[in-house]
Scaffold this active site. Structure first.
Site, PDB file in Angstrom:
ATOM      1  N   GLY A  54       0.848  -1.192   0.000  1.00  0.00           N
ATOM      2  CA  GLY A  54       0.000   0.000   0.000  1.00  0.00           C
ATOM      3  C   GLY A  54       0.877   1.232   0.000  1.00  0.00           C
ATOM      4  N   CYS A  81       5.492  -6.103   1.539  1.00  0.00           N
ATOM      5  CA  CYS A  81       5.873  -4.687   1.444  1.00  0.00           C
ATOM      6  C   CYS A  81       5.264  -3.898   2.605  1.00  0.00           C
ATOM      7  CB  CYS A  81       5.470  -4.144   0.074  1.00  0.00           C
ATOM      8  SG  CYS A  81       6.285  -2.593  -0.291  1.00  0.00           S
ATOM      9  N   TYR A  82       4.290  -3.023   2.345  1.00  0.00           N
ATOM     10  CA  TYR A  82       3.624  -2.318   3.446  1.00  0.00           C
ATOM     11  C   TYR A  82       3.055  -3.320   4.449  1.00  0.00           C
ATOM     12  CZ  TYR A  82       0.081   0.628   5.786  1.00  0.00           C
ATOM     13  OH  TYR A  82      -0.690   1.282   6.709  1.00  0.00           O
ATOM     14  N   HIS A 169       8.204  -7.530  -3.732  1.00  0.00           N
ATOM     15  CA  HIS A 169       6.903  -7.945  -4.282  1.00  0.00           C
ATOM     16  C   HIS A 169       7.021  -9.289  -5.013  1.00  0.00           C
ATOM     17  CE1 HIS A 169       4.481  -4.341  -3.508  1.00  0.00           C
ATOM     18  NE2 HIS A 169       5.642  -3.714  -3.585  1.00  0.00           N
ATOM     19  N   GLU A 171       4.630 -10.971  -6.189  1.00  0.00           N
ATOM     20  CA  GLU A 171       3.531 -11.156  -7.137  1.00  0.00           C
ATOM     21  C   GLU A 171       3.834 -10.618  -8.535  1.00  0.00           C
ATOM     22  OE1 GLU A 171       3.708  -9.110  -4.629  1.00  0.00           O
ATOM     23  OE2 GLU A 171       2.611  -7.252  -4.891  1.00  0.00           O
ATOM     24  N   ASP A 227     -17.031 -12.316 -22.047  1.00  0.00           N
ATOM     25  CA  ASP A 227     -17.741 -12.457 -20.774  1.00  0.00           C
ATOM     26  C   ASP A 227     -19.198 -12.887 -20.954  1.00  0.00           C
ATOM     27  OD1 ASP A 227     -15.343 -11.444 -20.024  1.00  0.00           O
ATOM     28  OD2 ASP A 227     -16.076  -9.452 -19.533  1.00  0.00           O
ATOM     29  N   LYS A 369     -10.474 -12.482 -15.519  1.00  0.00           N
ATOM     30  CA  LYS A 369     -10.623 -12.699 -16.962  1.00  0.00           C
ATOM     31  C   LYS A 369      -9.974 -13.996 -17.447  1.00  0.00           C
ATOM     32  CE  LYS A 369     -11.944 -10.656 -20.858  1.00  0.00           C
ATOM     33  NZ  LYS A 369     -13.145  -9.816 -21.003  1.00  0.00           N
TER      34      LYS A 369
END
Ligand code: XMP
Length: 513
Positions: A54, A81-82, A169, A171, A227, A369
């Site tokens: 964040g 991180c944060y 990070h 991710e 979708d 998605k």
């Protein structure tokens, strides 16, 4: 109950990426607000928690903070991180403003090869950092398990084996072993199996749809996009003929679009399909209109009118189904913001009027998605539909600059067909976010054979993007560009010049209007 990891969102732009990485490990994950009460979290029975990154500083007065009770749940917690700084701050460590911001690539050296997060990983890893504050004193019970050039506490672990923090990070793609670190957390620390697959999801979703709908009828606006197509196939599998799909031809579809949809859904899937050809109405209203916003408004408003009228003729239905996805329903955290949420609402949904008193049925609303695409393939939808590029609601109207006329539509459809064909033949179609032709109705001089020509220009736009929010133009190979240009000029009557758009977003948008 489905095993799940709960992510507390402190406003990082990567929170959704964390959720996706976890799901790629075949573990279900959900995102909740950072201040969700511990009791509520407990009721969700998570196998593990993750505190996202964040933009704030933990010592700032208005810093977003979690309910302190989350550390008492007996559930593993990983702070990223944060999130690491919060974890340390709450458990008695010290976080200070760093003398310099650590941003970009770093080299991580693992000190403790027994730390489960780094199981089966090399001792040195490339990682990606983005933080200003740093942990300067460990809370009691913690030890440092990895360091970087700038941080003695790049990864920390509590002796209870349940609390972990990563300053970098894992991710993002710039941390190449990040997936393995996340997999280690969810499988080795949290003990999750690999139960989340689209194959399993179908069964669960079909059950849920049947339960929700009962013997009522459902209407779905089919656009031909990924979708709504996947939603249609899924709902049809659950309730068969209780579903009616309405497909509106707004006159600005690409060539053969209406045929493909009727072929796939009507004939192949045998879904009840109500085809509304409103081409003439749309084109009449677009006549003489050149302003891009006006075009969009006219198309949006006319669509609602036509759709409403079509639902009346479709007979009584209780539910309106929509292909809403998870990113559209995650409540964004205002701090630091999640710009995705803002811009999407401008484009998507287009808004069916509130007065249509349907109950909403949204069977894709917990999916990302890429999961929807996988689900579509599992349901047997053709790749041509499941893997197709995004196409704007106002269709070719926003790719014809100036007035939309039948003659111009024909030119653009012909050029568009060539672009799609050549992109697919060369294998580039599925590698890029979007690739399409735009018709510029300015004429320029050319020569063809012995004749002087005075014709329109086609611009080709090909962009790569993660989510449509930002984009880069694609460096297509010259031989492909050459084929595109020569085929368009030779085969599309009315065009004598082809340009390639080399604008990124920002400052350009992806569509020209
Ligand atoms: P822009 O042009 O804003 O487009 O950079 C970002 C992404 O959104 C798509 N787009 C739309 N999608 N209805 C939609 O459903 C719309 O009105 C619309 N306008 C743009 C565009 O194709 C790109 O993928």
């Amino acid at each position: 109950m489905l095993e799940q990891i709960v992510i507390l969102d402190f406003g990082s732009q990567y929170t959704q990426v964390i959720a996706r990485r976890i799901r790629e490990c075949n573990v279900y994950s959900v995102i909740v607000r950072y201040d969700t009460p511990a009791a509520e979290l407990k009721a969700m029975a998570p196998r593990g928690l993750i505190l996202s990154g964040g933009p704030s500083s933990v010592y700032a007065a208005n810093a977003p903070r979690p309910d302190a009770g989350i550390f008492e749940l007996g559930v593993p917690v990983l702070g990223i991180c944060y999130g690491l700084q919060l974890l340390a701050h709450f458990l008695g460590g010290k976080v200070e403003r760093g003398s310099k911001r650590e941003y970009g690539k770093g080299t991580l050296r693992v000190l403790d090869s027994f730390c489960p997060l780094f199981a089966n990983l090399p001792e040195t890893l490339q990682v990606w950092n983005s933080h200003g504050d740093k942990l300067t004193r460990l809370p009691r019970g913690f030890k440092s398990v990895a360091v970087t050039e700038n941080s003695d506490y790049a990864a920390i672990e509590h002796e209870n084996g349940k609390f972990f923090g990563l300053q970098f990070h894992p991710e993002v793609v710039h941390t190449p072993c990040g997936r393995e670190i996340i997999a280690n957390y969810v499988h080795n620390v949290c003990g999750c199996g690999k139960n989340w697959t689209m194959h399993n999801y179908i069964e669960q979703a079909v059950e849920a749809i049947r339960r929700e709908v009962g013997s009522e009828r459902v209407i779905l606006g089919l656009s031909g996009g990924v979708d709504s197509s996947v939603a249609a196939a899924l709902i049809h599998k659950a309730i068969g003929d209780q579903l009616t799909c309405i497909f509106v031809n707004n006159g600005v579809l690409r060539g053969r679009e209406a045929e493909v949809v009727r072929e796939v859904f009507g004939r192949h899937f045998r879904i009840k399909l109500q085809y509304e050809d409103a081409t003439r109405l749309f084109l009449r209203r677009l006549k003489g209109v050149t302003n891009p916003e006006r075009k969009r408004k006219i198309i949006g408003k006319t669509f609602i009118e036509v759709f409403e009228e079509a639902t009346r003729r479709a007979g009584k239905a209780r539910f309106l189904a929509q292909g809403t996805l998870y990113p559209d329903v995650i409540e964004s955290v205002p701090i630091g913001g999640n710009p995705a949420a803002m811009i999407k609402s401008h484009h998507n949904v287009g808004g069916l009027p509130k007065k249509m008193r349907f109950q909403l049925l949204e069977p894709l609303k917990c999916l990302f998605k890429d999961e929807v695409r996988e689900l579509g393939l599992e349901l047997g939808l053709p790749r041509e539909i499941v893997l197709r590029q995004p196409f704007p609601g106002p269709g070719l109207a926003v790719r014809i600059l100036g007035e939309v006329t039948p003659a111009r539509l024909e030119i653009l459809r012909n050029a568009d067909r060539i672009v799609v064909e050549e992109m697919k033949n060369s294998g580039w179609y599925y590698k890029v976010w979007q690739s399409f032709a735009v018709l510029l109705p300015v004429r320029s001089v050319g020569v063809m054979g012995d004749e002087r020509t005075y014709d329109y220009t086609i611009a080709i736009r090909a962009v790569e993007s993660q989510d449509g929010m930002t984009a880069d133009w694609v460096k297509l190979p010259y031989d492909l560009m050459e084929r595109l240009s020569s085929r368009i000029i030779n085969e599309v009557k009315g065009v004598n010049r082809v340009c390639f758009d080399i604008t990124s977003k920002p400052p350009g948008t992806i569509e020209w209007e």
